[in-house]
Design a protein around this motif. Structure first.
Motif, PDB file in Angstrom:
ATOM      1  N   GLU A  59      33.202  36.352  44.730  1.00 15.19           N
ATOM      2  CA  GLU A  59      33.452  35.689  43.443  1.00 15.19           C
ATOM      3  C   GLU A  59      32.828  34.293  43.418  1.00 15.19           C
ATOM      4  O   GLU A  59      32.290  33.853  42.399  1.00 15.19           O
ATOM      5  CB  GLU A  59      34.958  35.590  43.194  1.00 15.19           C
ATOM      6  CG  GLU A  59      35.613  36.921  42.926  1.00 15.19           C
ATOM      7  CD  GLU A  59      37.125  36.824  42.863  1.00 15.19           C
ATOM      8  OE1 GLU A  59      37.686  35.799  43.339  1.00 15.19           O
ATOM      9  OE2 GLU A  59      37.741  37.757  42.344  1.00 15.19           O
ATOM     10  N   THR A 100      37.419  34.878  46.325  1.00 17.50           N
ATOM     11  CA  THR A 100      36.739  35.459  47.487  1.00 17.50           C
ATOM     12  C   THR A 100      35.318  34.945  47.544  1.00 17.50           C
ATOM     13  O   THR A 100      34.802  34.350  46.599  1.00 17.50           O
ATOM     14  CB  THR A 100      36.724  37.001  47.388  1.00 17.50           C
ATOM     15  OG1 THR A 100      35.921  37.372  46.266  1.00 17.50           O
ATOM     16  CG2 THR A 100      38.116  37.570  47.280  1.00 17.50           C
ATOM     17  N   ASN A 101      34.697  35.228  48.653  1.00 19.64           N
ATOM     18  CA  ASN A 101      33.301  34.798  48.825  1.00 19.64           C
ATOM     19  C   ASN A 101      32.392  35.420  47.770  1.00 19.64           C
ATOM     20  O   ASN A 101      31.493  34.763  47.249  1.00 19.64           O
ATOM     21  CB  ASN A 101      32.801  35.168  50.228  1.00 19.64           C
ATOM     22  CG  ASN A 101      33.336  34.231  51.292  1.00 19.64           C
ATOM     23  OD1 ASN A 101      33.820  33.144  50.964  1.00 19.64           O
ATOM     24  ND2 ASN A 101      33.259  34.642  52.540  1.00 19.64           N
TER      25      ASN A 101
END
Length: 90
Positions: free
Chosen positions: A5, A2-3
Motif C-alpha cells: 500500500e 502495508t509495504n
C-alpha cells in the motif's frame, strides 16, 4: 499500512507530481509560443511603421514639389495674361 500500500501510494503521488509537471510545462510552452507570436507581431508592426513613415516622407516631398510647380504655373499664367492684355490694349 502495508509495504504494498505504501508503494502504491508513493506511485500515485509520483503520478500526480508528474501530471502537475506536465501541466506546468504545457503552460510554459504556451506562454513561450505566445511570447514568440507577440514578438513577431511587434516586428511586423515596426516594419509597417517604417514603411508608412517612408511613404509619408515621399508623399510630403511630392506635395511640396507639386506646390512649387503650381506656383510656377500660376506665375507663368499671370505673365501670359498680362502679355495678352498688353497686346489687346495696343
Amino acid at each position: 499500512m502495508t509495504n504494498g500500500e505504501t508503494v502504491r501510494a508513493a506511485i500515485e503521488e509520483l503520478r500526480k507530481a508528474l501530471g502537475s509537471l506536465e501541466n506546468a510545462l504545457d503552460m510554459r510552452f504556451d506562454r513561450e509560443r505566445n511570447h514568440v507570436e507577440v514578438e513577431g507581431e511587434v516586428r511586423r508592426v515596426n516594419t509597417d511603421r517604417s514603411r508608412l513613415a517612408q511613404e509619408l516622407d515621399q508623399s510630403e516631398f511630392r506635395a511640396n514639389r507639386l506646390e512649387e510647380v503650381n506656383r510656377e504655373v500660376s506665375r507663368r499664367l499671370v505673365t501670359a495674361m498680362e502679355t495678352i492684355r498688353a497686346v489687346l490694349d495696343r
